[in-house]
Design a protein around this motif. Structure first.
Motif, PDB file in Angstrom:
ATOM      1  N   LEU A 121       0.856  -1.211   0.000  1.00  0.00           N
ATOM      2  CA  LEU A 121       0.000   0.000   0.000  1.00  0.00           C
ATOM      3  C   LEU A 121       0.879   1.243   0.000  1.00  0.00           C
ATOM      4  O   LEU A 121       1.908   1.295   0.675  1.00  0.00           O
ATOM      5  N   THR A 122       0.421   2.226  -0.751  1.00  0.00           N
ATOM      6  CA  THR A 122       1.144   3.487  -0.812  1.00  0.00           C
ATOM      7  C   THR A 122       0.138   4.652  -0.839  1.00  0.00           C
ATOM      8  O   THR A 122      -1.079   4.434  -0.980  1.00  0.00           O
ATOM      9  N   THR A 123       0.622   5.876  -0.700  1.00  0.00           N
ATOM     10  CA  THR A 123      -0.256   7.060  -0.685  1.00  0.00           C
ATOM     11  C   THR A 123      -0.310   7.666  -2.088  1.00  0.00           C
ATOM     12  O   THR A 123       0.720   7.970  -2.682  1.00  0.00           O
ATOM     13  N   CYS A 124      -1.517   7.802  -2.593  1.00  0.00           N
ATOM     14  CA  CYS A 124      -1.704   8.385  -3.918  1.00  0.00           C
ATOM     15  C   CYS A 124      -2.071   9.882  -3.794  1.00  0.00           C
ATOM     16  O   CYS A 124      -2.140  10.436  -2.691  1.00  0.00           O
ATOM     17  N   GLN A 125      -2.358  10.468  -4.939  1.00  0.00           N
ATOM     18  CA  GLN A 125      -2.769  11.875  -4.925  1.00  0.00           C
ATOM     19  C   GLN A 125      -4.103  12.017  -4.208  1.00  0.00           C
ATOM     20  O   GLN A 125      -4.982  11.175  -4.331  1.00  0.00           O
ATOM     21  N   GLY A 126      -4.239  13.101  -3.520  1.00  0.00           N
ATOM     22  CA  GLY A 126      -5.464  13.329  -2.752  1.00  0.00           C
ATOM     23  C   GLY A 126      -5.438  12.640  -1.410  1.00  0.00           C
ATOM     24  O   GLY A 126      -6.483  12.468  -0.788  1.00  0.00           O
ATOM     25  N   HIS A 127      -4.219  12.246  -1.008  1.00  0.00           N
ATOM     26  CA  HIS A 127      -4.042  11.569   0.299  1.00  0.00           C
ATOM     27  C   HIS A 127      -4.915  10.320   0.408  1.00  0.00           C
ATOM     28  O   HIS A 127      -5.539  10.037   1.431  1.00  0.00           O
ATOM     29  N   SER A 150      -3.154   0.617  -3.745  1.00  0.00           N
ATOM     30  CA  SER A 150      -2.498  -0.702  -3.736  1.00  0.00           C
ATOM     31  C   SER A 150      -1.692  -0.860  -5.011  1.00  0.00           C
ATOM     32  O   SER A 150      -2.224  -0.644  -6.113  1.00  0.00           O
ATOM     33  N   THR A 151      -0.454  -1.245  -4.881  1.00  0.00           N
ATOM     34  CA  THR A 151       0.397  -1.437  -6.034  1.00  0.00           C
ATOM     35  C   THR A 151       1.320  -2.644  -5.795  1.00  0.00           C
ATOM     36  O   THR A 151       1.230  -3.319  -4.761  1.00  0.00           O
ATOM     37  N   TYR A 152       2.187  -2.907  -6.756  1.00  0.00           N
ATOM     38  CA  TYR A 152       3.088  -4.071  -6.669  1.00  0.00           C
ATOM     39  C   TYR A 152       4.526  -3.617  -6.895  1.00  0.00           C
ATOM     40  O   TYR A 152       4.762  -2.641  -7.604  1.00  0.00           O
ATOM     41  N   ARG A 153       5.400  -4.355  -6.289  1.00  0.00           N
ATOM     42  CA  ARG A 153       6.813  -4.159  -6.570  1.00  0.00           C
ATOM     43  C   ARG A 153       7.439  -5.516  -6.881  1.00  0.00           C
ATOM     44  O   ARG A 153       7.005  -6.546  -6.371  1.00  0.00           O
TER      45      ARG A 153
END
Length: 241
Positions: free
Chosen positions: A55-61, A65-68
């Motif tokens: 999980l990471t912080t996107c625009q608009g706080h 969910s993304t992958y690495r």
């Protein structure tokens, strides 16, 4: 890391092929090597990508969910054709199995006889008592003096035995001869036979018992006659008075 794993796999493959080919070189008892191949399985390493969610912080706080992607070393089994040369044996030699590269079995055109075995092309290793290229000839042990017989030696097929002349018999070692001790003649008394002595004593004792019984019988008859005569003489004496 991927290059290192590939280099290691290639090096292992080269070493296996080279070591297999070195055993099939032309040399003693091996005149040629037939090129063949076999399927061999081996384990090789490779780089495998792994995708991990986070999980990471996107625009608009907002939380997104993304992958690495990470990489780790994995192993897999691979099948390849590996050179497997088979030795071609020289004349007079053979191999026990078609998968063996060495030629260690000798061949004899004439089969070995009487328990012999082929130890060299055309030559048999014979057991004791036999000789010849194929162990077909009986060895005469009595021809020399190594048999150890003290008097007579009789040769047999593959062996021998000792014998003695008349008046002798074989000893316990079956080689030496000893004089034969003559036995007692029929009808003669032998001190070494205790049964005959006992029989003689029993016979003598029986004769004595029979003689005593006969003597006692005669004495008894005389006593009875005396007792029967005494009353008659006593009754006649008063009449004389």
């Amino acid at each position: 890391m991927h290059r290192i794993s590939c280099l290691l796999s290639g090096l292992a493959f080269i070493l296996s092929a080279t070591s297999t080919d070195s055993f099939a070189r032309v040399g003693r008892r091996t005149c040629a090597a037939e090129p063949r191949s076999r399927t061999a399985a081996h384990t090789e390493s490779h780089v495998q990508p792994v995708y991990l969610p986070y999980l990471t912080t996107c625009q608009g706080h907002r939380l997104c969910s993304t992958y690495r992607t990470i990489y780790k070393v994995a192993y897999r089994q691979v099948y390849k054709q590996v050179p497997q040369p088979v030795a071609s044996c020289c004349p007079g030699w053979s191999r026990t199995s078609s998968y063996e590269l060495s030629c260690n079995t000798a061949l004899c055109q004439v089969p070995c006889q009487n328990g012999g075995r082929c130890s060299f092309p055309g030559r048999c290793a014979c057991p004791p008592g036999w000789m010849g290229p194929s162990c077909q000839t009986d060895a005469d042990e009595c021809a020399g003096r190594s048999h150890g017989c003290s008097q007579l030696c009789i040769n047999t097929a593959g062996s021998f035995h000792c014998a003695c002349r008349d008046g002798f018999s074989l000893a316990a070692d079956n080689k030496a001869c000893q004089p034969v001790v003559p036995g007692p003649e029929p009808g003669t008394f032998s001190q070494a036979d205790p049964s005959s002595e006992v029989k003689e004593e029993m016979k003598d004792l029986k004769n004595r018992v029979e003689a005593l019984e006969q003597a006692g019988s005669r004495q008894g008859s005389q006593l009875c006659s005396t007792l029967q005569a005494e009353p008659h003489s006593s009754s006649s004496s008063p009449a004389a008075l």
